[in-house]
Design a protein around this motif. Structure first.
Motif, PDB file in Angstrom:
ATOM      1  N   LEU A  52       0.829  -1.209   0.000  1.00 29.78           N
ATOM      2  CA  LEU A  52       0.000   0.000   0.000  1.00 29.78           C
ATOM      3  C   LEU A  52       0.864   1.259   0.000  1.00 29.78           C
ATOM      4  CD1 LEU A  52      -2.980  -0.948   2.344  1.00 29.78           C
ATOM      5  CD2 LEU A  52      -2.916  -0.874  -0.163  1.00 29.78           C
ATOM      6  N   THR A  53       2.019   1.186   0.633  1.00 28.78           N
ATOM      7  CA  THR A  53       2.944   2.317   0.583  1.00 28.78           C
ATOM      8  C   THR A  53       3.410   2.548  -0.854  1.00 28.78           C
ATOM      9  OG1 THR A  53       3.677   1.977   2.858  1.00 28.78           O
ATOM     10  CG2 THR A  53       5.169   3.202   1.409  1.00 28.78           C
ATOM     11  N   GLY A  54       3.726   1.471  -1.557  1.00 24.94           N
ATOM     12  CA  GLY A  54       4.142   1.581  -2.955  1.00 24.94           C
ATOM     13  C   GLY A  54       3.057   2.177  -3.834  1.00 24.94           C
ATOM     14  N   ILE A  55       1.829   1.728  -3.650  1.00 23.70           N
ATOM     15  CA  ILE A  55       0.706   2.282  -4.408  1.00 23.70           C
ATOM     16  C   ILE A  55       0.527   3.755  -4.068  1.00 23.70           C
ATOM     17  CG2 ILE A  55      -1.811   2.200  -4.725  1.00 23.70           C
ATOM     18  CD1 ILE A  55      -1.578  -0.885  -4.346  1.00 23.70           C
ATOM     19  N   GLY A  56       0.669   4.078  -2.779  1.00 24.66           N
ATOM     20  CA  GLY A  56       0.540   5.471  -2.345  1.00 24.66           C
ATOM     21  C   GLY A  56       1.590   6.372  -2.954  1.00 24.66           C
ATOM     22  N   LEU A  57       2.811   5.872  -3.079  1.00 21.55           N
ATOM     23  CA  LEU A  57       3.874   6.674  -3.698  1.00 21.55           C
ATOM     24  C   LEU A  57       3.572   6.952  -5.171  1.00 21.55           C
ATOM     25  CD1 LEU A  57       7.055   5.036  -2.119  1.00 21.55           C
ATOM     26  CD2 LEU A  57       6.161   7.338  -1.699  1.00 21.55           C
ATOM     27  N   ILE A  58       3.046   5.953  -5.864  1.00 17.43           N
ATOM     28  CA  ILE A  58       2.662   6.155  -7.262  1.00 17.43           C
ATOM     29  C   ILE A  58       1.537   7.180  -7.348  1.00 17.43           C
ATOM     30  CG2 ILE A  58       1.636   5.068  -9.302  1.00 17.43           C
ATOM     31  CD1 ILE A  58       3.112   2.459  -8.408  1.00 17.43           C
ATOM     32  N   ALA A  59       0.529   7.035  -6.492  1.00 20.32           N
ATOM     33  CA  ALA A  59      -0.597   7.978  -6.493  1.00 20.32           C
ATOM     34  C   ALA A  59      -0.102   9.394  -6.209  1.00 20.32           C
ATOM     35  CB  ALA A  59      -1.645   7.557  -5.469  1.00 20.32           C
ATOM     36  N   HIS A  60       0.828   9.519  -5.283  1.00 17.44           N
ATOM     37  CA  HIS A  60       1.374  10.837  -4.944  1.00 17.44           C
ATOM     38  C   HIS A  60       2.091  11.469  -6.146  1.00 17.44           C
ATOM     39  CE1 HIS A  60       2.900  13.946  -2.271  1.00 17.44           C
ATOM     40  NE2 HIS A  60       4.086  13.784  -2.850  1.00 17.44           N
ATOM     41  N   ARG A  61       2.920  10.674  -6.826  1.00 13.87           N
ATOM     42  CA  ARG A  61       3.639  11.176  -8.004  1.00 13.87           C
ATOM     43  C   ARG A  61       2.660  11.614  -9.098  1.00 13.87           C
ATOM     44  NH1 ARG A  61       6.891   6.030  -8.025  1.00 13.87           N
ATOM     45  NH2 ARG A  61       8.232   6.338  -6.244  1.00 13.87           N
TER      46      ARG A  61
END
Length: 119
Positions: A52-61
């Protein structure tokens, strides 16, 4: 004062974001695959937080760039998911079922941007 109309033979103005948009779309292709892999990995309790952290980083970018490039609905989906995941990470309330719909909306929005480009 005479007002003249633009010369119809003149070249249309160049897109100042063309190169950035092309780079973004190239990254979007990899993001679509990454999100799918991370979503599957998140089904394992041992990998939930990291996935979920990885998905969140993509969403943030994506949220930081999408709207600037004219992909408003993608930017909104990304920003919403980023906010939700950030709050859940802080509170420790990580439940994959809570994020299934926002992740799906974000993933579909990202895919749609790529589909439009290819048509």
């Amino acid at each position: 004062m005479k007002i003249s109309s633009p010369d119809p033979r003149a070249e249309p103005p160049k897109d100042p974001f063309f190169a950035i948009r092309q780079r973004f779309l190239a990254l979007a292709e990899t993001y679509v695959l990454e999100i799918a892999m991370l979503r599957r990995a998140a089904e394992s309790p041992a990998q939930l937080r990291e996935s979920l952290t990885g998905i969140g980083l993509i969403a943030h970018r994506v949220s930081g760039v999408a709207a600037t490039l004219g992909y408003d609905s993608l930017g909104e989906a990304a920003a919403s998911l980023d906010r939700q995941l950030t709050q859940a990470q802080k509170s420790g309330a990580l439940d994959l079922r809570t994020f299934d719909q926002p992740i799906s909306i974000f993933h579909a929005s990202l895919s749609n941007v790529l589909d439009v480009r290819q048509s």
